[in-house]
Design a protein around this motif. Structure first.
Motif, mmCIF file in Angstrom:
data_model
loop_
_atom_site.group_PDB
_atom_site.id
_atom_site.type_symbol
_atom_site.label_atom_id
_atom_site.label_comp_id
_atom_site.label_asym_id
_atom_site.label_seq_id
_atom_site.Cartn_x
_atom_site.Cartn_y
_atom_site.Cartn_z
ATOM 1 N N ARG A 99 -21.334 -40.687 56.293
ATOM 2 C CA ARG A 99 -22.630 -40.280 55.732
ATOM 3 C C ARG A 99 -22.439 -39.365 54.529
ATOM 4 O O ARG A 99 -23.162 -39.462 53.545
ATOM 5 N N ARG A 100 -21.463 -38.468 54.600
ATOM 6 C CA ARG A 100 -21.189 -37.606 53.444
ATOM 7 C C ARG A 100 -20.733 -38.422 52.244
ATOM 8 O O ARG A 100 -21.161 -38.185 51.121
ATOM 9 N N GLY A 141 -28.144 -43.784 51.211
ATOM 10 C CA GLY A 141 -28.385 -43.322 52.564
ATOM 11 C C GLY A 141 -29.170 -42.033 52.648
ATOM 12 O O GLY A 141 -30.014 -41.722 51.805
ATOM 13 N N ASP A 142 -28.882 -41.278 53.678
ATOM 14 C CA ASP A 142 -29.532 -40.010 53.990
ATOM 15 C C ASP A 142 -31.029 -40.192 54.177
ATOM 16 O O ASP A 142 -31.843 -39.557 53.548
ATOM 17 N N GLU A 143 -31.357 -41.113 55.102
ATOM 18 C CA GLU A 143 -32.762 -41.389 55.381
ATOM 19 C C GLU A 143 -33.458 -40.223 56.061
ATOM 20 O O GLU A 143 -34.665 -40.103 56.013
ATOM 21 N N ASP A 191 -33.430 -37.105 55.178
ATOM 22 C CA ASP A 191 -34.093 -36.315 54.148
ATOM 23 C C ASP A 191 -35.350 -37.005 53.650
ATOM 24 O O ASP A 191 -36.342 -36.362 53.340
ATOM 25 N N ASP A 192 -35.316 -38.348 53.563
ATOM 26 C CA ASP A 192 -36.504 -39.095 53.144
ATOM 27 C C ASP A 192 -37.632 -38.896 54.146
ATOM 28 O O ASP A 192 -38.785 -38.705 53.768
ATOM 29 N N ARG A 208 -23.708 -40.190 50.804
ATOM 30 C CA ARG A 208 -24.573 -39.243 50.119
ATOM 31 C C ARG A 208 -24.037 -38.923 48.723
ATOM 32 O O ARG A 208 -24.795 -38.792 47.768
ATOM 33 N N ARG A 209 -22.718 -38.816 48.606
ATOM 34 C CA ARG A 209 -22.113 -38.561 47.294
ATOM 35 C C ARG A 209 -22.351 -39.709 46.337
ATOM 36 O O ARG A 209 -22.426 -39.520 45.132
ATOM 37 N N GLY A 231 -25.027 -41.415 46.383
ATOM 38 C CA GLY A 231 -26.467 -41.488 46.186
ATOM 39 C C GLY A 231 -27.145 -42.482 47.108
ATOM 40 O O GLY A 231 -28.276 -42.880 46.880
#
Length: 99
Positions: free
Chosen positions: A73-74, A82-84, A86-87, A77-78, A80
């Protein structure tokens, strides 16, 4: 896959039966040679089994932590991606601001 599962089940069955025989031998050793009572001998064998079980549970939980894929996941995220989570938080914050 089926044969592998069959052999894993055979290994588990024989591993469990050998553990039971090993504990029986430990109880006989503690009771016969060292002169412990049956209750003390059985309690020592049960205590050893509980310690091994606790270590197994601890290790399983440690390995389950890897299934969260935090490193992946990290990396995403780098890039740009994923990271749903935060959405979802942003959508929730917009709904509370509209009220």
């Amino acid at each position: 896959m089926g044969r592998a599962l069959m052999w894993v089940s055979v290994a588990i069955i024989f591993g469990a039966s050998s553990w039971l025989l090993l504990m029986a031998a430990l109880i006989a050793l503690l009771q016969g040679i060292l002169g412990w009572s049956w209750l003390a001998s059985m309690s020592a064998a049960a205590g050893l089994s509980l310690v091994v079980t606790a270590v197994g549970v601890w290790q399983a939980l440690r390995y389950f932590e890897y299934t969260r894929l935090s490193a992946t996941r990290r990396q995403l995220r780098r890039l740009g991606l994923g990271d749903e989570d935060d959405d979802d938080r942003e959508i929730g914050s917009h709904k509370t601001e509209a009220r």
